[in-house]
Design a protein around this motif. Structure first.
Motif, short mmCIF file in Angstrom:
data_model
loop_
_atom_site.label_atom_id
_atom_site.label_comp_id
_atom_site.label_asym_id
_atom_site.label_seq_id
_atom_site.Cartn_x
_atom_site.Cartn_y
_atom_site.Cartn_z
N CYS A 182 0.83 -1.21 0.00
CA CYS A 182 0.00 0.00 0.00
C CYS A 182 0.86 1.26 0.00
O CYS A 182 0.61 2.17 -0.81
CB CYS A 182 -0.96 -0.01 1.19
N VAL A 199 0.78 4.29 -2.76
CA VAL A 199 0.48 5.68 -2.38
C VAL A 199 1.53 6.61 -3.01
O VAL A 199 1.19 7.65 -3.56
CB VAL A 199 0.43 5.85 -0.84
N LYS A 200 2.80 6.21 -2.95
CA LYS A 200 3.86 7.01 -3.57
C LYS A 200 3.64 7.15 -5.07
O LYS A 200 3.79 8.23 -5.64
CB LYS A 200 5.23 6.37 -3.32
N ILE A 228 0.80 6.88 -6.72
CA ILE A 228 -0.39 7.70 -6.98
C ILE A 228 -0.05 9.18 -6.83
O ILE A 228 -0.39 10.00 -7.69
CB ILE A 228 -1.56 7.31 -6.05
N LYS A 229 0.64 9.53 -5.74
CA LYS A 229 0.98 10.93 -5.50
C LYS A 229 1.89 11.47 -6.60
O LYS A 229 1.71 12.61 -7.06
CB LYS A 229 1.60 11.11 -4.12
N LYS A 265 -7.24 14.44 -9.65
CA LYS A 265 -7.81 13.28 -8.96
C LYS A 265 -9.04 12.76 -9.70
O LYS A 265 -9.25 11.57 -9.80
CB LYS A 265 -8.19 13.63 -7.52
N LEU A 298 -10.51 6.64 -2.66
CA LEU A 298 -9.16 7.11 -2.97
C LEU A 298 -8.57 7.86 -1.78
O LEU A 298 -7.43 7.59 -1.38
CB LEU A 298 -9.17 8.01 -4.21
N ASN A 299 -9.31 8.78 -1.20
CA ASN A 299 -8.78 9.58 -0.08
C ASN A 299 -8.49 8.71 1.14
O ASN A 299 -7.48 8.92 1.82
CB ASN A 299 -9.75 10.70 0.27
N LEU A 355 -5.25 6.84 0.39
CA LEU A 355 -4.08 7.72 0.46
C LEU A 355 -3.72 8.07 1.91
O LEU A 355 -2.55 8.32 2.22
CB LEU A 355 -4.30 9.00 -0.34
N THR A 370 -9.35 0.65 -4.16
CA THR A 370 -8.30 1.45 -4.77
C THR A 370 -7.01 0.66 -4.89
O THR A 370 -6.28 0.80 -5.88
CB THR A 370 -8.04 2.73 -3.94
#
Length: 99
Positions: free
Chosen positions: A10, A14-15, A17-18, A28, A43-44, A47, A59
């Motif tokens: 995960c 997250v990295k 996606i950002k 977004k 999504l939020n 993250l 996600t």
């Protein structure tokens, strides 16, 4: 891309996606559409998650497939982290929320 097998943790996703959202012109909203009309809450929440606590979040699976297809499309090799994960977790990470 094998269905139901995820070789990124995960935090690794997250990295990714950002970094992807930081690309010029990426929003977004566009990213959620690319993930099949993903809900912004999903999504939020993903993250904001810690470690593998969001493994059951939709996600996680959708973003993994998206980034794996993008990696193949761009002709990039597997990362060293990915190769290590394939060795350490030959059947992929769990897709269920830890208890």
């Amino acid at each position: 891309v094998p269905d139901g097998i995820v070789y990124d943790s995960c935090p690794e996703l997250v990295k990714k996606i950002k970094a992807f959202l930081a690309r010029d012109g990426m929003t977004k909203s566009n990213f959620m559409l690319a993930l099949g009309g993903l809900n912004s809450n999903s999504l939020n929440t993903f993250l904001a998650g810690k470690r593998q606590d969001q493994a059951g979040n939709v996600t996680y699976r959708r973003a993994y497939v998206f980034f794996e297809k993008l990696r193949i499309l761009e002709g990039k090799p597997k990362s060293s982290a990915r190769i290590g994960n394939e060795i350490e977790h030959p059947y992929g990470f769990s897709l269920e929320k830890p208890r």
